[in-house]
Design an enzyme around this catalytic site. Structure first.
Site, mmCIF file in Angstrom:
data_model
loop_
_atom_site.group_PDB
_atom_site.id
_atom_site.type_symbol
_atom_site.label_atom_id
_atom_site.label_comp_id
_atom_site.label_asym_id
_atom_site.label_seq_id
_atom_site.Cartn_x
_atom_site.Cartn_y
_atom_site.Cartn_z
ATOM 1 N N ASP A 43 0.843 -1.195 0.000
ATOM 2 C CA ASP A 43 0.000 0.000 0.000
ATOM 3 C C ASP A 43 0.878 1.245 0.000
ATOM 4 O O ASP A 43 1.683 1.447 0.915
ATOM 5 C CB ASP A 43 -0.892 -0.006 1.248
ATOM 6 C CG ASP A 43 -1.812 1.189 1.305
ATOM 7 O OD1 ASP A 43 -3.017 1.003 1.090
ATOM 8 O OD2 ASP A 43 -1.339 2.311 1.570
ATOM 9 N N TYR A 64 2.859 9.932 -0.608
ATOM 10 C CA TYR A 64 3.988 9.373 0.130
ATOM 11 C C TYR A 64 5.315 9.604 -0.599
ATOM 12 O O TYR A 64 6.373 9.372 -0.029
ATOM 13 C CB TYR A 64 3.813 7.870 0.362
ATOM 14 C CG TYR A 64 2.584 7.458 1.127
ATOM 15 C CD1 TYR A 64 1.743 8.384 1.760
ATOM 16 C CD2 TYR A 64 2.226 6.127 1.213
ATOM 17 C CE1 TYR A 64 0.614 7.980 2.438
ATOM 18 C CE2 TYR A 64 1.109 5.713 1.899
ATOM 19 C CZ TYR A 64 0.297 6.640 2.505
ATOM 20 O OH TYR A 64 -0.819 6.222 3.173
ATOM 21 N N LYS A 109 -3.066 5.707 -3.809
ATOM 22 C CA LYS A 109 -4.140 6.656 -3.514
ATOM 23 C C LYS A 109 -3.955 7.968 -4.270
ATOM 24 O O LYS A 109 -2.836 8.440 -4.444
ATOM 25 C CB LYS A 109 -4.174 6.953 -2.011
ATOM 26 C CG LYS A 109 -4.377 5.735 -1.153
ATOM 27 C CD LYS A 109 -4.164 6.073 0.320
ATOM 28 C CE LYS A 109 -3.801 4.848 1.123
ATOM 29 N NZ LYS A 109 -2.488 4.308 0.852
ATOM 30 N N HIS A 114 -7.852 9.563 -1.479
ATOM 31 C CA HIS A 114 -7.173 9.658 -0.180
ATOM 32 C C HIS A 114 -8.020 10.331 0.903
ATOM 33 O O HIS A 114 -7.971 9.920 2.064
ATOM 34 C CB HIS A 114 -5.846 10.402 -0.346
ATOM 35 C CG HIS A 114 -4.793 9.949 0.609
ATOM 36 N ND1 HIS A 114 -3.502 9.746 0.218
ATOM 37 C CD2 HIS A 114 -4.817 9.651 1.919
ATOM 38 C CE1 HIS A 114 -2.781 9.348 1.255
ATOM 39 N NE2 HIS A 114 -3.559 9.284 2.302
#
Length: 182
Positions: free
Chosen positions: A44, A49, A74, A107
């Site tokens: 994930d 990120y 996401k 998200h």
């Protein structure tokens, strides 16, 4: 590995590796490679990120057949809206080095996430995403999305811990056949 079956029939591993806050290339690649070596198959990540490319590099390095992996990423808030979602999806797919995603999530319920959902429904129908869902949606936002769109979210990925109990969410998601993932 144990699996959960999503509302569209897709099997998803119950246990996975999240790479939130692993922004160092070596650390991210090493962590994903190690997780895959010991049997993890769900990875994930997220656009926000800033490590999708590192995850993709580790996946490629593993030589594990693509169909054995379950990859989630996401869509970030800045890219909500129909056209922005299509572009962000293509960028994520390219960074990950994949032909399709197993799960693509919005998200957070901020911005034009209705336009994003429409784009995700189309990508799902084209087979570029195996399942679509959301993250960090409270019950009212999730119910609104369910009631006003064609495809039911497969997942609502939420934070759950001793200080953040989500019992009402869990009851509502079970009733609507949306898997809660924490």
């Amino acid at each position: 590995m144990e699996y959960v079956v999503l509302n569209n029939g897709l099997k998803m591993p119950k246990l996975g590796l999240g790479v939130y806050q692993i922004t160092d290339e070596f650390a991210c690649r090493n962590t994903v490679e190690s997780a895959l070596d010991i049997g993890y198959r769900l990875i994930d990540t997220a656009q926000a990120y800033h490590n999708e490319k590192f995850v993709g590099d580790a996946i490629k390095q593993s030589n594990i057949p693509r169909e054995e992996l379950f990859i989630t990423t996401k869509l970030w808030l800045a890219d909500t809206g129909y056209k922005s979602t299509i572009k962000a999806f293509e960028n994520s797919l390219k960074k990950l080095g994949l032909d399709y995603l197993d799960l693509y999530l919005i998200h957070q319920p901020i911005g034009n996430y209705y336009g994003s959902w429409k784009a995700m429904e189309e990508l799902y129908e084209q087979g570029l995403i195996k399942a679509i869902g959301v993250a960090n949606f409270m019950p009212d936002r999730l119910m609104d999305l369910i009631c006003n769109n064609k495809i039911l979210p497969a997942i609502d990925q939420v934070e759950v811990n001793p200080f953040c109990q989500r019992q009402i969410d869990e009851i509502m998601m079970k009733e609507k056949n949306v898997q809660m993932q924490s």
